[in-house]
Scaffold this motif. Sequence first.
Motif, PDB file in Angstrom:
ATOM      1  N   SER A   1     -36.858 -37.918  37.526  1.00 49.70           N
ATOM      2  CA  SER A   1     -36.281 -36.945  36.601  1.00 49.70           C
ATOM      3  C   SER A   1     -36.518 -37.403  35.162  1.00 49.70           C
ATOM      4  O   SER A   1     -36.692 -38.594  34.881  1.00 49.70           O
ATOM      5  CB  SER A   1     -34.785 -36.792  36.839  1.00 49.70           C
ATOM      6  N   ALA A   2     -36.516 -36.437  34.263  1.00 50.13           N
ATOM      7  CA  ALA A   2     -36.693 -36.744  32.845  1.00 50.13           C
ATOM      8  C   ALA A   2     -35.615 -37.710  32.364  1.00 50.13           C
ATOM      9  O   ALA A   2     -35.906 -38.680  31.656  1.00 50.13           O
ATOM     10  CB  ALA A   2     -36.671 -35.462  32.024  1.00 50.13           C
ATOM     11  N   LEU A   3     -34.378 -37.468  32.769  1.00 48.66           N
ATOM     12  CA  LEU A   3     -33.291 -38.332  32.340  1.00 48.66           C
ATOM     13  C   LEU A   3     -33.493 -39.773  32.832  1.00 48.66           C
ATOM     14  O   LEU A   3     -33.291 -40.722  32.080  1.00 48.66           O
ATOM     15  CB  LEU A   3     -31.943 -37.797  32.825  1.00 48.66           C
TER      16      LEU A   3
ATOM     17  N   ASN B   1     -34.671 -45.272  31.496  1.00 44.99           N
ATOM     18  CA  ASN B   1     -35.408 -46.486  31.833  1.00 44.99           C
ATOM     19  C   ASN B   1     -35.995 -47.125  30.580  1.00 44.99           C
ATOM     20  O   ASN B   1     -35.829 -48.326  30.336  1.00 44.99           O
ATOM     21  CB  ASN B   1     -36.517 -46.169  32.838  1.00 44.99           C
ATOM     22  N   TYR B   2     -36.684 -46.329  29.774  1.00 45.31           N
ATOM     23  CA  TYR B   2     -37.329 -46.866  28.582  1.00 45.31           C
ATOM     24  C   TYR B   2     -36.328 -47.123  27.452  1.00 45.31           C
ATOM     25  O   TYR B   2     -36.492 -48.056  26.672  1.00 45.31           O
ATOM     26  CB  TYR B   2     -38.487 -45.964  28.160  1.00 45.31           C
TER      27      TYR B   2
ATOM     28  N   VAL C   1     -33.657 -39.679  20.566  1.00 43.10           N
ATOM     29  CA  VAL C   1     -33.684 -39.482  22.014  1.00 43.10           C
ATOM     30  C   VAL C   1     -33.427 -38.011  22.327  1.00 43.10           C
ATOM     31  O   VAL C   1     -32.580 -37.370  21.712  1.00 43.10           O
ATOM     32  CB  VAL C   1     -32.667 -40.399  22.739  1.00 43.10           C
ATOM     33  N   ASN C   2     -34.220 -37.501  23.242  1.00 45.45           N
ATOM     34  CA  ASN C   2     -34.017 -36.189  23.821  1.00 45.45           C
ATOM     35  C   ASN C   2     -34.034 -36.448  25.322  1.00 45.45           C
ATOM     36  O   ASN C   2     -35.086 -36.784  25.871  1.00 45.45           O
ATOM     37  CB  ASN C   2     -35.130 -35.225  23.418  1.00 45.45           C
TER      38      ASN C   2
ATOM     39  N   GLY D   1     -43.631 -35.761  30.890  1.00 42.42           N
ATOM     40  CA  GLY D   1     -44.033 -34.369  31.077  1.00 42.42           C
ATOM     41  C   GLY D   1     -44.993 -34.178  32.220  1.00 42.42           C
ATOM     42  O   GLY D   1     -45.954 -34.915  32.355  1.00 42.42           O
ATOM     43  N   ASN D   2     -44.719 -33.212  33.104  1.00 39.46           N
ATOM     44  CA  ASN D   2     -45.630 -32.773  34.159  1.00 39.46           C
ATOM     45  C   ASN D   2     -46.291 -33.903  34.958  1.00 39.46           C
ATOM     46  O   ASN D   2     -47.512 -33.976  35.052  1.00 39.46           O
ATOM     47  CB  ASN D   2     -46.693 -31.858  33.583  1.00 39.46           C
TER      48      ASN D   2
END
Length: 139
Positions: A85-87, A92-93, A107-108, A131-132
Amino acid sequence: MNTKRAILAAAILSLVAVSVGAQDAPGCKDDPLFPNRMPNYSITKCETNDFDSYDFFTVKPPKKRVECEVTRITYRVDKRENERSALEIVRNYENALKKIGGKIQNVNEQLFVNGTVVVGGKETWAEAHKGNGLIWITI
């Protein structure tokens, strides 16, 4: 006949080995700032330019332009069903930057995280963008 079977078996084993896990692009490796790669992702591209610029994402425009040595690493998930997931990727980073004393700048939670850290006495900007099925790291 045995030779044909041996060749066929070798070919099948080669295909299985390739499909089990993707290899990183030749000459590419994780950057020391981000040693905790997401599971099931491999490096598809990497490049370093001695002097370049990069527009780091900001929560609101304009972007933050930094001119310096720029390293870019692109990761791709092995199978889309293994995509994180994006979150999870952003956290993680974000945690990796915080762990080495970095300061989060922007952050987004659905797209990116970036921040700064002092490395060798110099301020270093770093960003992870999702992304993707891809993750782009820019340092």
